[in-house]
Design a protein around this motif. Structure first.
Motif, PDB file in Angstrom:
ATOM      1  N   GLN A 246      35.228  44.832  55.579  1.00 25.12           N
ATOM      2  CA  GLN A 246      34.762  44.712  54.262  1.00 25.12           C
ATOM      3  C   GLN A 246      35.132  43.544  53.569  1.00 25.12           C
ATOM      4  O   GLN A 246      36.115  43.223  53.543  1.00 25.12           O
TER       5      GLN A 246
ATOM      6  N   ASN B 133      34.886  41.694  49.681  1.00 23.63           N
ATOM      7  CA  ASN B 133      34.904  41.897  48.371  1.00 23.63           C
ATOM      8  C   ASN B 133      34.858  40.536  47.632  1.00 23.63           C
ATOM      9  O   ASN B 133      35.191  39.423  48.023  1.00 23.63           O
TER      10      ASN B 133
ATOM     11  N   ARG C 160      43.720  41.456  37.455  1.00 22.87           N
ATOM     12  CA  ARG C 160      43.460  42.530  38.139  1.00 22.87           C
ATOM     13  C   ARG C 160      44.606  42.997  39.286  1.00 22.87           C
ATOM     14  O   ARG C 160      45.063  42.094  39.885  1.00 22.87           O
TER      15      ARG C 160
ATOM     16  N   HIS D 100      47.077  46.579  42.703  1.00 20.50           N
ATOM     17  CA  HIS D 100      46.200  47.803  43.430  1.00 20.50           C
ATOM     18  C   HIS D 100      46.841  47.834  44.953  1.00 20.50           C
ATOM     19  O   HIS D 100      47.124  46.862  45.618  1.00 20.50           O
TER      20      HIS D 100
ATOM     21  N   LYS E 214      44.587  42.712  53.636  1.00 22.19           N
ATOM     22  CA  LYS E 214      43.601  41.742  52.830  1.00 22.19           C
ATOM     23  C   LYS E 214      43.903  40.311  53.058  1.00 22.19           C
ATOM     24  O   LYS E 214      44.939  39.740  53.251  1.00 22.19           O
TER      25      LYS E 214
ATOM     26  N   TYR F 183      37.612  38.213  49.160  1.00 21.47           N
ATOM     27  CA  TYR F 183      38.725  38.424  50.139  1.00 21.47           C
ATOM     28  C   TYR F 183      38.015  39.582  51.161  1.00 21.47           C
ATOM     29  O   TYR F 183      37.151  40.369  50.881  1.00 21.47           O
TER      30      TYR F 183
ATOM     31  N   TYR G  23      36.998  50.731  51.320  1.00 22.77           N
ATOM     32  CA  TYR G  23      37.307  51.122  49.949  1.00 22.77           C
ATOM     33  C   TYR G  23      37.299  52.873  50.070  1.00 22.77           C
ATOM     34  O   TYR G  23      36.140  53.321  50.538  1.00 22.77           O
TER      35      TYR G  23
ATOM     36  N   GLU H 104      43.033  55.188  45.988  1.00 26.48           N
ATOM     37  CA  GLU H 104      43.854  54.034  45.247  1.00 26.48           C
ATOM     38  C   GLU H 104      44.842  54.536  44.315  1.00 26.48           C
ATOM     39  O   GLU H 104      45.096  55.619  43.617  1.00 26.48           O
TER      40      GLU H 104
ATOM     41  N   LYS I  48      41.828  51.052  33.054  1.00 26.15           N
ATOM     42  CA  LYS I  48      42.469  51.567  34.376  1.00 26.15           C
ATOM     43  C   LYS I  48      43.774  50.949  34.673  1.00 26.15           C
ATOM     44  O   LYS I  48      44.811  51.704  34.801  1.00 26.15           O
ATOM     45  N   ASP I  49      43.824  49.600  34.610  1.00 24.75           N
ATOM     46  CA  ASP I  49      45.107  48.974  35.171  1.00 24.75           C
ATOM     47  C   ASP I  49      46.127  49.186  33.860  1.00 24.75           C
ATOM     48  O   ASP I  49      47.415  49.304  34.375  1.00 24.75           O
TER      49      ASP I  49
HETATM   50  C1  LIG Z   1      37.942  47.471  44.889  1.00 22.94           C
HETATM   51  C2  LIG Z   1      36.420  48.213  44.956  1.00 22.94           C
HETATM   52  C3  LIG Z   1      35.824  48.491  44.122  1.00 22.94           C
HETATM   53  N1  LIG Z   1      34.483  49.115  43.896  1.00 22.94           N
HETATM   54  C4  LIG Z   1      34.032  49.492  42.678  1.00 22.94           C
HETATM   55  C5  LIG Z   1      34.883  50.479  41.620  1.00 22.94           C
HETATM   56  C6  LIG Z   1      34.591  50.228  40.253  1.00 22.94           C
HETATM   57  O1  LIG Z   1      33.317  50.745  39.750  1.00 22.94           O
HETATM   58  C7  LIG Z   1      34.076  48.528  40.328  1.00 22.94           C
HETATM   59  C8  LIG Z   1      35.261  47.598  39.877  1.00 22.94           C
HETATM   60  O2  LIG Z   1      36.696  48.132  40.706  1.00 22.94           O
HETATM   61  P1  LIG Z   1      37.907  47.558  40.158  1.00 22.94           P
HETATM   62  O3  LIG Z   1      37.955  47.567  38.916  1.00 22.94           O
HETATM   63  O4  LIG Z   1      38.871  48.464  41.040  1.00 22.94           O
HETATM   64  O5  LIG Z   1      37.960  46.089  40.595  1.00 22.94           O
HETATM   65  P2  LIG Z   1      39.383  45.303  40.742  1.00 22.94           P
HETATM   66  O6  LIG Z   1      40.001  45.691  39.458  1.00 22.94           O
HETATM   67  O7  LIG Z   1      38.826  43.949  41.107  1.00 22.94           O
HETATM   68  O8  LIG Z   1      40.004  45.721  42.061  1.00 22.94           O
HETATM   69  C9  LIG Z   1      40.527  45.123  43.049  1.00 22.94           C
HETATM   70  O9  LIG Z   1      41.487  44.198  42.501  1.00 22.94           O
HETATM   71  C10 LIG Z   1      42.716  43.937  43.275  1.00 22.94           C
HETATM   72  C11 LIG Z   1      43.133  42.609  43.006  1.00 22.94           C
HETATM   73  C12 LIG Z   1      42.554  44.361  44.799  1.00 22.94           C
HETATM   74  O10 LIG Z   1      43.387  43.551  45.477  1.00 22.94           O
HETATM   75  C13 LIG Z   1      41.759  45.395  45.110  1.00 22.94           C
HETATM   76  O11 LIG Z   1      41.133  45.023  46.275  1.00 22.94           O
HETATM   77  C14 LIG Z   1      40.792  45.985  44.530  1.00 22.94           C
HETATM   78  O12 LIG Z   1      41.517  47.087  43.669  1.00 22.94           O
HETATM   79  O13 LIG Z   1      34.037  48.405  41.827  1.00 22.94           O
HETATM   80  C15 LIG Z   1      33.969  49.285  44.831  1.00 22.94           C
HETATM   81  O14 LIG Z   1      32.837  49.577  44.939  1.00 22.94           O
HETATM   82  N2  LIG Z   1      34.488  48.794  46.155  1.00 22.94           N
HETATM   83  C16 LIG Z   1      35.849  48.227  46.064  1.00 22.94           C
HETATM   84  O15 LIG Z   1      36.227  48.153  47.315  1.00 22.94           O
END
Ligand SMILES: Cc1cn([C@H]2C[C@H](O)[C@@H](COP(=O)(O)OP(=O)(O)O[C@H]3O[C@H](C)C(=O)[C@H](O)[C@H]3O)O2)c(=O)[nH]c1=O
Length: 181
Positions: free
Chosen positions: A47, A49, A59, A62, A72, A132, A138, A143, A169-170
């Motif tokens: 995958q 991203n 961000r 995680h 990754k 990445y 996912y 998570e 969330k974070d």
């Molecule tokens: C990670 C991910 C998220 N999503 C959806 C879930 C949420 O609705 C939306 C945003 O997700 P999130 O807020 O978790 O995105 P990041 O804060 O950029 O998360 C990432 O940030 C850090 C730096 C990481 O290393 C992780 O790979 C990943 O957790 O995308 C998906 O559909 N697929 C995915 O693989």
């Protein structure tokens, strides 16, 4: 491609060979055979991203737990970030230690972060595109993460907390102590 192991076992900093000419530049952003030759790791990414962020976005930190853990290979396509990898493998000699590095479109550097690590980044300039590869899909239910300003990890992000843009969330992520002690 240059590769060097960081202070954290199995976490590698990669510098691709860039070919420049009067049109611009070219480099291989991933080569499975080369990666295996230089690290001994046979990796199958499943995958990719990508995220776009403005300056001050943080961000992370995680990771996905158990069988859903993800290795990754991270890089910056435009802009720059302070990237941070945290060893959260309880059996590791460097458990709880972290490695941080500026990754940018200028230095083309990449970080390979193995399974069992938490990952996060702070965006250093507007319109930063972060891309990445992951070796596992996912899985929302698996998570997990650690709060960015965790007192045990003591990560220096270089920005004051008032300057940071962090998801709700974070902001609610647990501490390292809560998760692992
Ligand atoms: C990670 C991910 C998220 N999503 C959806 C879930 C949420 O609705 C939306 C945003 O997700 P999130 O807020 O978790 O995105 P990041 O804060 O950029 O998360 C990432 O940030 C850090 C730096 C990481 O290393 C992780 O790979 C990943 O957790 O995308 C998906 O559909 N697929 C995915 O693989």
């Amino acid at each position: 491609m240059g590769i060097e192991e960081t202070n954290l076992k199995d976490c590698y900093l990669i510098t691709p060979k860039v070919f420049a000419d009067d049109r611009g530049t070219f480099f291989e952003s991933f080569n499975k055979k080369q990666f295996l030759k230089l690290t001994g790791l046979s990796i199958d990414f499943v995958q990719d991203n990508q995220s776009l962020s403005q300056k001050g976005v943080l961000r992370g930190l995680h990771f996905q737990t158990g069988d859903f853990g993800q290795a990754k290979l991270v890089r910056v396509i435009t802009g720059s970030v302070l990237d941070v990898a945290v060893d959260v493998r309880p059996e590791s000699k460097t458990f709880g230690q972290h490695f941080s590095m500026v990754l940018s479109a200028q230095n083309n550097k990449q970080l390979y972060i193995p399974r069992g690590f938490a990952h996060g980044f702070l965006v250093l300039e507007d319109h930063t595109i972060f891309s990445y590869k992951c070796d596992n899909y996912y899985n929302k239910a698996s998570e997990s993460g650690i709060i960015f300003n965790d007192q045990t990890l003591q990560i220096d992000w270089g920005f004051s907390e008032s300057e940071l843009i962090i998801s709700e969330k974070d902001k609610e992520l647990p501490t390292f102590e809560t998760l692992f002690k």
